[in-house]
Structures are given as structure tokens and as C-alpha cells.
Design a protein around this motif. Structure first.
Motif, PDB file in Angstrom:
ATOM      1  N   ARG A  32       0.837  -1.203   0.000  1.00  0.00           N
ATOM      2  CA  ARG A  32       0.000   0.000   0.000  1.00  0.00           C
ATOM      3  C   ARG A  32       0.869   1.250   0.000  1.00  0.00           C
ATOM      4  NH1 ARG A  32      -3.366  -2.457   3.745  1.00  0.00           N
ATOM      5  NH2 ARG A  32      -2.432  -1.325   5.457  1.00  0.00           N
ATOM      6  N   LEU A  33       1.872   1.214   0.846  1.00  0.00           N
ATOM      7  CA  LEU A  33       2.711   2.402   0.935  1.00  0.00           C
ATOM      8  C   LEU A  33       3.532   2.612  -0.315  1.00  0.00           C
ATOM      9  CD1 LEU A  33       3.879   2.846   4.537  1.00  0.00           C
ATOM     10  CD2 LEU A  33       3.205   4.608   2.942  1.00  0.00           C
ATOM     11  N   GLY A  34       3.937   1.501  -0.885  1.00  0.00           N
ATOM     12  CA  GLY A  34       4.692   1.608  -2.118  1.00  0.00           C
ATOM     13  C   GLY A  34       3.870   2.309  -3.184  1.00  0.00           C
ATOM     14  N   GLN A  35       2.561   2.043  -3.162  1.00  0.00           N
ATOM     15  CA  GLN A  35       1.681   2.669  -4.151  1.00  0.00           C
ATOM     16  C   GLN A  35       1.363   4.107  -3.787  1.00  0.00           C
ATOM     17  OE1 GLN A  35      -1.405  -0.201  -3.877  1.00  0.00           O
ATOM     18  NE2 GLN A  35      -0.512  -1.576  -5.402  1.00  0.00           N
ATOM     19  N   ALA A  36       1.491   4.414  -2.487  1.00  0.00           N
ATOM     20  CA  ALA A  36       1.182   5.776  -2.054  1.00  0.00           C
ATOM     21  C   ALA A  36       2.202   6.776  -2.584  1.00  0.00           C
ATOM     22  CB  ALA A  36       1.135   5.848  -0.529  1.00  0.00           C
ATOM     23  N   GLY A  37       3.355   6.299  -2.922  1.00  0.00           N
ATOM     24  CA  GLY A  37       4.301   7.198  -3.579  1.00  0.00           C
ATOM     25  C   GLY A  37       5.579   7.412  -2.802  1.00  0.00           C
ATOM     26  N   ALA A  38       6.578   7.786  -3.544  1.00  0.00           N
ATOM     27  CA  ALA A  38       7.921   7.929  -2.972  1.00  0.00           C
ATOM     28  C   ALA A  38       7.989   9.038  -1.932  1.00  0.00           C
ATOM     29  CB  ALA A  38       8.923   8.199  -4.079  1.00  0.00           C
ATOM     30  N   ALA A  39       7.103  10.003  -2.037  1.00  0.00           N
ATOM     31  CA  ALA A  39       7.162  11.124  -1.101  1.00  0.00           C
ATOM     32  C   ALA A  39       6.902  10.656   0.325  1.00  0.00           C
ATOM     33  CB  ALA A  39       6.140  12.187  -1.481  1.00  0.00           C
ATOM     34  N   THR A 121      11.213  -4.965  -4.880  1.00  0.00           N
ATOM     35  CA  THR A 121       9.973  -5.729  -4.976  1.00  0.00           C
ATOM     36  C   THR A 121       9.635  -6.378  -3.633  1.00  0.00           C
ATOM     37  OG1 THR A 121      10.400  -6.166  -7.293  1.00  0.00           O
ATOM     38  CG2 THR A 121       8.812  -7.605  -6.205  1.00  0.00           C
ATOM     39  N   GLU A 122      10.639  -6.968  -3.006  1.00  0.00           N
ATOM     40  CA  GLU A 122      10.414  -7.625  -1.720  1.00  0.00           C
ATOM     41  C   GLU A 122       9.939  -6.636  -0.665  1.00  0.00           C
ATOM     42  OE1 GLU A 122      10.428 -10.683  -1.214  1.00  0.00           O
ATOM     43  OE2 GLU A 122      11.548 -11.573  -2.864  1.00  0.00           O
ATOM     44  N   ALA A 123      10.362  -5.401  -0.782  1.00  0.00           N
ATOM     45  CA  ALA A 123       9.973  -4.386   0.191  1.00  0.00           C
ATOM     46  C   ALA A 123       8.633  -3.767  -0.164  1.00  0.00           C
ATOM     47  CB  ALA A 123      11.049  -3.303   0.275  1.00  0.00           C
ATOM     48  N   GLY A 124       8.048  -4.189  -1.283  1.00  0.00           N
ATOM     49  CA  GLY A 124       6.766  -3.643  -1.683  1.00  0.00           C
ATOM     50  C   GLY A 124       6.862  -2.295  -2.359  1.00  0.00           C
TER      51      GLY A 124
ATOM     52  N   ALA B  12       3.968   2.692  16.324  1.00  0.00           N
ATOM     53  CA  ALA B  12       4.960   1.614  16.310  1.00  0.00           C
ATOM     54  C   ALA B  12       4.506   0.486  15.392  1.00  0.00           C
ATOM     55  CB  ALA B  12       5.180   1.098  17.724  1.00  0.00           C
ATOM     56  N   GLU B  13       3.261   0.115  15.495  1.00  0.00           N
ATOM     57  CA  GLU B  13       2.759  -0.967  14.653  1.00  0.00           C
ATOM     58  C   GLU B  13       2.749  -0.556  13.186  1.00  0.00           C
ATOM     59  OE1 GLU B  13       2.221  -4.075  15.551  1.00  0.00           O
ATOM     60  OE2 GLU B  13       3.031  -3.326  17.417  1.00  0.00           O
ATOM     61  N   PHE B  14       2.550   0.728  12.970  1.00  0.00           N
ATOM     62  CA  PHE B  14       2.520   1.247  11.603  1.00  0.00           C
ATOM     63  C   PHE B  14       3.902   1.168  10.979  1.00  0.00           C
ATOM     64  CE2 PHE B  14       1.169   3.554   8.074  1.00  0.00           C
ATOM     65  CZ  PHE B  14       1.971   4.652   7.848  1.00  0.00           C
ATOM     66  N   ALA B  15       4.886   1.483  11.772  1.00  0.00           N
ATOM     67  CA  ALA B  15       6.232   1.607  11.207  1.00  0.00           C
ATOM     68  C   ALA B  15       6.930   0.267  11.056  1.00  0.00           C
ATOM     69  CB  ALA B  15       7.075   2.524  12.088  1.00  0.00           C
ATOM     70  N   LYS B  16       6.709  -0.606  11.995  1.00  0.00           N
ATOM     71  CA  LYS B  16       7.477  -1.852  11.990  1.00  0.00           C
ATOM     72  C   LYS B  16       7.386  -2.620  10.677  1.00  0.00           C
ATOM     73  CE  LYS B  16       6.134  -3.637  15.872  1.00  0.00           C
ATOM     74  NZ  LYS B  16       5.862  -4.608  16.949  1.00  0.00           N
ATOM     75  N   PRO B  17       6.169  -2.821  10.175  1.00  0.00           N
ATOM     76  CA  PRO B  17       6.071  -3.628   8.950  1.00  0.00           C
ATOM     77  C   PRO B  17       6.811  -3.011   7.777  1.00  0.00           C
ATOM     78  CG  PRO B  17       3.914  -3.222   9.919  1.00  0.00           C
ATOM     79  CD  PRO B  17       4.884  -2.353  10.641  1.00  0.00           C
ATOM     80  N   LEU B  18       6.969  -1.706   7.831  1.00  0.00           N
ATOM     81  CA  LEU B  18       7.605  -1.045   6.698  1.00  0.00           C
ATOM     82  C   LEU B  18       9.061  -1.400   6.611  1.00  0.00           C
ATOM     83  CD1 LEU B  18       6.020   2.402   7.267  1.00  0.00           C
ATOM     84  CD2 LEU B  18       5.372   0.678   5.606  1.00  0.00           C
ATOM     85  N   TYR B  19       9.623  -1.651   7.751  1.00  0.00           N
ATOM     86  CA  TYR B  19      11.058  -1.798   7.750  1.00  0.00           C
ATOM     87  C   TYR B  19      11.529  -3.240   7.836  1.00  0.00           C
ATOM     88  CZ  TYR B  19      15.869  -1.268   8.966  1.00  0.00           C
ATOM     89  OH  TYR B  19      17.225  -1.374   8.963  1.00  0.00           O
ATOM     90  N   THR B  20      10.853  -4.018   8.641  1.00  0.00           N
ATOM     91  CA  THR B  20      11.384  -5.349   8.910  1.00  0.00           C
ATOM     92  C   THR B  20      11.387  -6.312   7.732  1.00  0.00           C
ATOM     93  OG1 THR B  20       9.255  -5.805   9.896  1.00  0.00           O
ATOM     94  CG2 THR B  20      11.079  -5.339  11.376  1.00  0.00           C
ATOM     95  N   PRO B  21      10.391  -6.305   6.862  1.00  0.00           N
ATOM     96  CA  PRO B  21      10.407  -7.350   5.828  1.00  0.00           C
ATOM     97  C   PRO B  21      11.632  -7.304   4.928  1.00  0.00           C
ATOM     98  CG  PRO B  21       8.233  -6.408   6.009  1.00  0.00           C
ATOM     99  CD  PRO B  21       9.152  -5.558   6.831  1.00  0.00           C
ATOM    100  N   ILE B  22      12.123  -6.121   4.662  1.00  0.00           N
ATOM    101  CA  ILE B  22      13.271  -6.067   3.752  1.00  0.00           C
ATOM    102  C   ILE B  22      14.453  -6.776   4.372  1.00  0.00           C
ATOM    103  CG2 ILE B  22      14.255  -3.865   4.524  1.00  0.00           C
ATOM    104  CD1 ILE B  22      14.659  -3.235   1.554  1.00  0.00           C
ATOM    105  N   LYS B  23      14.558  -6.687   5.702  1.00  0.00           N
ATOM    106  CA  LYS B  23      15.664  -7.385   6.352  1.00  0.00           C
ATOM    107  C   LYS B  23      15.438  -8.890   6.260  1.00  0.00           C
ATOM    108  CE  LYS B  23      17.481  -5.067   9.925  1.00  0.00           C
ATOM    109  NZ  LYS B  23      17.586  -4.418  11.226  1.00  0.00           N
ATOM    110  N   ARG B  24      14.211  -9.296   6.605  1.00  0.00           N
ATOM    111  CA  ARG B  24      13.944 -10.727   6.616  1.00  0.00           C
ATOM    112  C   ARG B  24      14.083 -11.315   5.222  1.00  0.00           C
ATOM    113  NH1 ARG B  24      11.376 -13.399   9.502  1.00  0.00           N
ATOM    114  NH2 ARG B  24       9.972 -14.097   7.869  1.00  0.00           N
ATOM    115  N   ARG B  25      13.494 -10.632   4.284  1.00  0.00           N
ATOM    116  CA  ARG B  25      13.503 -11.141   2.914  1.00  0.00           C
ATOM    117  C   ARG B  25      14.909 -11.189   2.362  1.00  0.00           C
ATOM    118  NH1 ARG B  25       8.871 -13.301   0.574  1.00  0.00           N
ATOM    119  NH2 ARG B  25       7.325 -12.913   2.182  1.00  0.00           N
TER     120      ARG B  25
END
Lengths: 298, 242
Positions: A32-39, A121-124, B12-25
Motif C-alpha cells: 500500500r505504501l509503495g503505491q502511495a508514492g515515494a514522497a 519488490t520484496e519491500a513492496g 509503532a505498529e505502523f512503522a514496523k512492517p515497513l522496515y522489517t520485511p526487507i531485512k527478513r527477505r
């Protein structure tokens, strides 16, 4: 503390609490965030270990670092691919040895593009499209060309190759500090970085074998391939520094009387400092790396 | 963590998913890249406790822990390289051209500069923890034979690059990471030059660069196993970066 900085800190401080069961939900959020844009994405993805560091690390983020790297890899990949695809490639490269070396480098650049795309891609995140490139530097005819014979004169081609590889090494070096909190990405970057340095060394060796005055490492004794003060010269500006610091900061002494002065004959101060300049490659920041890439993008 | 809870768990819940998957993946991606790197990453992940209780027995050099351990690790390898090239240029084997002698002399100077740079850095950061000067053992090297000299140089340069690449993730202070970055690319340029002298075009062949375009990375243990035969003292690097 602003909201985004807080998010960034939380993101960094909480990785240990990840559990496998959360993955799909997190990927959804990422998409979702990836689609929300780079900003929106960059500040949120930032990994800032502390408030103090947040000031030092300013706006650059992990996502910025990956995107910058991808731009540079697109550039290098396209550059070598076009040369290898020339109808007269066999004549252009002059020897199978030359052509094979460029093929080796091209293969690595393609692999780097694929790796960075997978990471995004993995990061969405959305994969940025490949820009339009003009390796003559004319911006598709909008201005006079910097390298008009880049694909007709092997020496010009190798000059541009050296510029791209040396700049690439400096650009990766400038980004690693932003990855200190992510060991996996950090390792990918440092290992790409030394691959690029090997490329740069070989391109320089090829040029030297063709009569150019150039070492396999960046040296003050190299015959300049850029004009001082020009944009292309930013690939080399600052490389000749002899001031190296350890944290403190403490400047490291390099004197002729120290055990660093080896070989026969011993060097005078100026000659020794030239070796010091060679012994350390310097980073460039993202803005400089982008400016260099823009030379060839329209 | 206290300020985070105050700001609200939603964030915190909002931010965590944004960052952690790239590490795991990316972990899994790299886990497939090289077994050596994986071992390093695993060992670097979970153990932050420092262990300074290892006694330094006679003939054993303990590199220490944390960033100082990484600096001593780099210092040990640079000592080895500097000593090797000093001997190479003191009495060149026959068959080296004038240009090659100039280049090898330059490399010898770079390595001596790197060695003393680390000596200064460690002395400034933790003078009591700096390792002593090591005693090289080059009995396996025939310094009067060009092939033996170049083969050893290739071993040392590739090893140095792989060591720095593997150590990056062990470094905590970004300043030291920057320093390592400034040096490793020069080592990689040396490695490519030496490889091309042995066989032109092998500067980045598949013995060092993998199918992701990534240059080799080695764990501390792997590097020390390879370096140990060239050093008289026994090197203990078991706590480097921990």
C-alpha cells in the motif's frame, strides 16, 4: 521530534520483535505504501539509530540508497549492453580479450540491476523505470555532446567506462553509512562496491595497455580524463585528499619519517602524500552521484 | 523505548512492517548467495555480549571484541600484506617488468600506509587493546619466483577484500564503516591488478564474484583459517565484532 523521524526510529529499534506470522500483513502494508508514492516512503523507511545520528544522516534513507544504486546500475548496464550490441562490435573492441572483459563487467551490472529490483519488490516498493540514456552526453541532441565518439572510438568508450566505474565506487561508498542498521543490505552494498572497484581497476589497466597514463587505482599521477571544475570532474574531485581521520576526530599523521615510507628510494613528502592519496578511495554523496548520472540521462 | 510507548503503539505498529520485511527477505536471498556469508550473518545477529575474559597466552594474540576487535582484525591483515610486499620489493624476483615493479612498490606503500593507519586508529580508540606487531611466516613463498609471488599476492588481496566485505556487518560505528570502505576498494583494485597480471581478464571472475554480481565475503573464522599459516602467533578472533 517530528512524526516521521519518530517512525524512523521505531522502525529501527523494533526489528527484533518481527515474527514470521506477521509477514503477510506487513507485506500488504508495504505494498500500500509503495503505491502511495515515494514522497511518503523514504522518511518512513529511514533507519536512524539515534536522534544525534538523525541530524547527521539528514534525509537519506535506505530506499533512497537502493534507488540511487539502481539508477547507477541501469546506467552502467545500458552502457556496456549498447557497446556489446554494436553491429561492428568485433571491430570496435579490437580483440576477443577486450570484448570478453566488457562482457564480464556487463554481466555483473545486469546482475546488480536484478538484485536491486528484487530488493525493491520484496519491500513492496515500486521499481523505478529505466531512464533514457544518451552516453554522448548530448541529452538526445539538446546540447553539444561531451563524448561524441563514445561508441565509435574505443579509447573514448574506455574513458567513459572509467568515469562510470570510478564514480560508481565512490557512490556506493557514500551510501554505506545509511545502511549501518541493516546488515543484510549493507553486505549486499559492500560486496557490490568491491565488484565495481575490480571493474574500475581493469578498465584502467586496459587504458594503460593502450598507452594512457593511468594507474589501476586512482592516483594523482593519472592523466586527467575530466576538466577541473566541470560536472564530470566531480567523479574525481576530492580523491587526492591526504587528510584521513579516525573518530574523535583525529587526523592521522603521514610523515616521511614514519614506517609508512618504504621502498627504494625513500619518498620525499610530496611523493609520499601521493601514495597516501592512492591508498584511500573517497566517497561522494548522493547529490554528487546523481549529478554525475544525470550527465547521461535525458 | 519509553518515548515510543508514550507516542502511541499505533505508530509503532505502523512503522514496523515497513522496515522489517526487507531485512527478513533479503536475509533469505543472501543466505542462498554464499554459505560463508550466512554463517557470518547468523553469528553477527544474536550475540552482543562482550567477552574479555579470554586469556592471552604466550604465542596467542587475541584480537578482542566489538569495533576494536574489527580494527585489530584489519590491522593484523594489513600487517601481513605490508610485510609480504616489503619482502617482494626488497629483492624482486626475475621476470617483473619495470612497470610491474613500480606498481608492486606502490602497493607495498599503500599497505604500509593502511597498516599504520590502523595502528593510529586503534591507539586513539583503545591504546591498551592494540595487538602487537605480528611475526610473519612466509616459508611457503618463493620470493625469487614470479609465479609464487603473484599467487601469494592474489591470495592476500582477495582475502583482504573478502575480510572487509564480511566485517562490514560487524562494525557498529559508521565512521569505522566509512574507513573500511575507503580501504577495501583500493584492495579490490590491487586484487584485480594482480589477477590480471597472472591471467588477463580474471579481475572479477566467478572464483570471487557470484551470480548476483557480489564479490566474496568471508567470516572472521574463515579468513583467520586462511591467514594463520602465514603468521607465527596464534590469532584468536572469536570475539571480533561481538
Amino acid at each position: 521530534m517530528d512524526f516521521l523521524t519518530l517512525l524512523a526510529r521505531i522502525a529501527d529499534l523494533s526489528p527484533a520483535t518481527t515474527f514470521p506470522s506477521d509477514v503477510s500483513a506487513r507485506r500488504t502494508a508495504l505494498t500500500r505504501l509503495g503505491q502511495a508514492g515515494a514522497a511518503v516512503l523514504p522518511p518512513v523507511l529511514a533507519a536512524l539509530p539515534s536522534l544525534a545520528d538523525a541530524k547527521v544522516l539528514n534525509n537519506s534513507t535506505i530506499l533512497d540508497a537502493i534507488k540511487l544504486a539502481l539508477t547507477l546500475e541501469y546506467l552502467e548496464s545500458e552502457f556496456y549492453t549498447r557497446a556489446l550490441a554494436l553491429p561492428n562490435a568485433t571491430t570496435f573492441f579490437g580483440s576477443a580479450e577486450n570484448r570478453n572483459a566488457i562482457q564480464t563487467i556487463a554481466t555483473h551490472e545486469n546482475q546488480h540491476v536484478a538484485l536491486l529490483q528484487r530488493l525493491l519488490t520484496e519491500a513492496g516498493a515500486v521499481i523505478p523505470a529505466k531512464p533514457n540514456f544518451d552516453f554522448t552526453g548530448s541529452k538526445n541532441g539538446a546540447q553539444s555532446a561531451l563524448y561524441p565518439d563514445v561508441f565509435t572510438n574505443l579509447d573514448t568508450f574506455l574513458k567513459v567506462a572509467q568515469l562510470l566505474e570510478d564514480a560508481g565506487v565512490r557512490a556506493y561508498k557514500g551510501q554505506v553509512e545509511f545502511l549501518v542498521s541493516d546488515n543484510y543490505l549493507l553486505e549486499a552494498f559492500v560486496r557490490t562496491h568491491s565488484t565495481e572497484a575490480r571493474h574500475a581497476s581493469h578498465i584502467r589497466t586496459m587504458r594503460r595497455q593502450r598507452g594512457a597514463v593511468v594507474k589501476s587505482w586512482v592516483s594523482p599521477s593519472d592523466a586527467a580524463i575530466t576538466t577541473a571544475g566541470s560536472t564530470p570532474d566531480k567523479a574525481y574531485a576530492g580523491e587526492a585528499t591526504t587528510a584521513q581521520y579516525t573518530p574523535g576526530p583525529r587526523v592521522v599523521p603521514f610523515e616521511t619519517t614514519l614506517p609508512i615510507n618504504v621502498g627504494d628510494p625513500l619518498l620525499n613528502r610530496e611523493a609520499l602524500l601521493a601514495k597516501v592519496a592512492e591508498a584511500f578511495d573517497e566517497p561522494v554523496d548522493a547529490a554528487t552521484a546523481t549529478e554525475l548520472a544525470q550527465l547521461f540521462i535525458y | 523505548m519509553s518515548n515510543i510507548t508514550q507516542k502511541g503503539s499505533d505508530e509503532a505498529e505502523f512503522a514496523k512492517p515497513l522496515y522489517t520485511p526487507i531485512k527478513r527477505r533479503s536475509f533469505f536471498m543472501y543466505a542462498g548467495a554464499t554459505a560463508g556469508a550466512t554463517a557470518l550473518l547468523l553469528s553477527g545477529c544474536d550475540d552482543d555480549e562482550g567477552d574479555v575474559s579470554n586469556p592471552t597466552t604466550t604465542g596467542t594474540v587475541n584480537l578482542g571484541s566489538g569495533d576494536v576487535g574489527v580494527l585489530n582484525y584489519a590491522y593484523a591483515l594489513e600487517q601481513l600484506e605490508a610485510a609480504f610486499y616489503a619482502q617482494v620489493i626488497a629483492n624482486f624476483a626475475s621476470g617483473f617488468s619495470a612497470d610491474e615493479r613500480t606498481a608492486l612498490t606502490a602497493i607495498a606503500r599503500h599497505e604500509a600506509i593502511h597498516r599504520d593507519f590502523f595502528k593510529t586508529a586503534i591507539t586513539g580508540a583503545a591504546a591498551s587493546q592494540i595487538i602487537p606487531g605480528l611475526t610473519p611466516n612466509f616459508s611457503a613463498v618463493n620470493f625469487s619466483d614470479r609465479g609464487s609471488v603473484l599467487a601469494t599476492a592474489k591470495t592476500f588481496e582477495d582475502l583482504g577484500v573478502a575480510a572487509y566485505n564480511g566485517a562490514g556487518a560487524l562494525i557498529q560505528n559508521p565512521a569505522y564503516l566509512g574507513i573500511a570502505g575507503k580501504i577495501v576498494s583500493v584492495e579490490a583494485r590491487h586484487a584485480a591488478y594482480i589477477r590480471d597480471l597472472i591471467s588477463n581478464g580474471t579481475f572479477a571472475d566467478n572464483t570471487t564474484v557470484d551470480s548476483n554480481g557480489l564479490d566474496k565475503a568471508m567470516t572472521v573464522a574463515q579468513v583467520l583459517t586462511a591467514a594463520q599459516p602465514f603468521i607465527r602467533e596464534t590469532i584468536n578472533g572469536s570475539n571480533v565484532g561481538k
